[in-house]
Design a protein around this motif. Sequence first.
Motif, short mmCIF file in Angstrom:
data_model
loop_
_atom_site.label_atom_id
_atom_site.label_comp_id
_atom_site.label_asym_id
_atom_site.label_seq_id
_atom_site.Cartn_x
_atom_site.Cartn_y
_atom_site.Cartn_z
N PHE A 25 -1.82 -0.19 5.82
CA PHE A 25 -2.49 -1.31 6.50
C PHE A 25 -2.42 -1.17 8.02
O PHE A 25 -3.45 -1.28 8.70
CB PHE A 25 -1.88 -2.64 6.04
N PRO A 26 -1.23 -0.87 8.59
CA PRO A 26 -1.18 -0.77 10.05
C PRO A 26 -1.99 0.40 10.59
O PRO A 26 -2.48 0.36 11.72
CB PRO A 26 0.31 -0.56 10.36
N GLY A 27 -2.16 1.46 9.80
CA GLY A 27 -2.86 2.65 10.24
C GLY A 27 -4.36 2.60 10.05
O GLY A 27 -5.06 3.59 10.30
N VAL A 104 -2.35 -1.01 -2.94
CA VAL A 104 -2.23 -2.00 -1.86
C VAL A 104 -1.34 -3.15 -2.31
O VAL A 104 -0.45 -3.59 -1.58
CB VAL A 104 -3.63 -2.50 -1.41
N TYR A 105 -1.55 -3.62 -3.55
CA TYR A 105 -0.73 -4.70 -4.11
C TYR A 105 0.75 -4.29 -4.14
O TYR A 105 1.63 -5.07 -3.79
CB TYR A 105 -1.22 -5.00 -5.53
N THR A 106 1.02 -3.06 -4.53
CA THR A 106 2.39 -2.59 -4.70
C THR A 106 3.10 -2.30 -3.38
O THR A 106 4.28 -2.61 -3.23
CB THR A 106 2.42 -1.34 -5.60
N PHE A 107 2.37 -1.72 -2.42
CA PHE A 107 3.04 -1.22 -1.22
C PHE A 107 2.68 -1.91 0.09
O PHE A 107 3.50 -1.97 0.99
CB PHE A 107 2.76 0.29 -1.06
N GLU A 108 1.47 -2.43 0.22
CA GLU A 108 1.03 -2.92 1.52
C GLU A 108 1.23 -4.43 1.72
O GLU A 108 1.04 -4.93 2.82
CB GLU A 108 -0.44 -2.55 1.76
N TRP A 109 1.62 -5.16 0.70
CA TRP A 109 1.79 -6.61 0.81
C TRP A 109 2.81 -6.97 1.90
O TRP A 109 2.76 -8.05 2.47
CB TRP A 109 2.24 -7.20 -0.53
#
Length: 195
Positions: A25-27, A104-109
């Motif tokens: 997300f930040p990248g 995204v659900y698993t890692f970016e939340w």
Amino acid sequence: MAELATDRKAEIHRAACRLFREHGFPGTSVRQIAEQVGMLGGSLYSHMDSKDDLLWEIVNHAADRFLSTLQSVRATNLGIMQKLRSAILAHVGVITADLDAAAVYTFEWRHLAAERRAAFTKRRDEYERSFRELVDQAIRERFIGAESAASATLFILSALNWVSTWYRPDGPMSPDDIGRMLSDYIFDGLRRKTA
């Protein structure tokens, strides 16, 4: 016109999911998302308020899918081990149906703003609690020998969630094959069978 806007928003979500998965997300910039859908960065804001809102919508939609599939499994009249195996297949099914959104659900939340992160955590905890109730019942009925439903659930869901990092749709195994394999490994273990 509304249908075109809905299609465009879905296209933006797919592009954002892919980029968030690949770069984090930040990248990922709004400009990159816009480029993926053939728009100028500023034009993207006619379909969303912010990149944060996109992340929120993506993880919330994924949470809806995980929760609804597990609720469907729990509502069946199957025995507890059949329910657990069905819950595993359902979880793998949600992941493999949209690998980007699942990652995204698993890692970016974790990149959600504090209030939304708390709301997401509550939904994730609800899912885990519901899954853990199945595991706990299987322990109480002596189908599995774990000492703790909490740690057994953590083990199961951790194993399942990593599917998003290695599954390939063009690979040799279907989602159901993977779900069955993982449930066998989880419940039968990897112990050596002897004659």
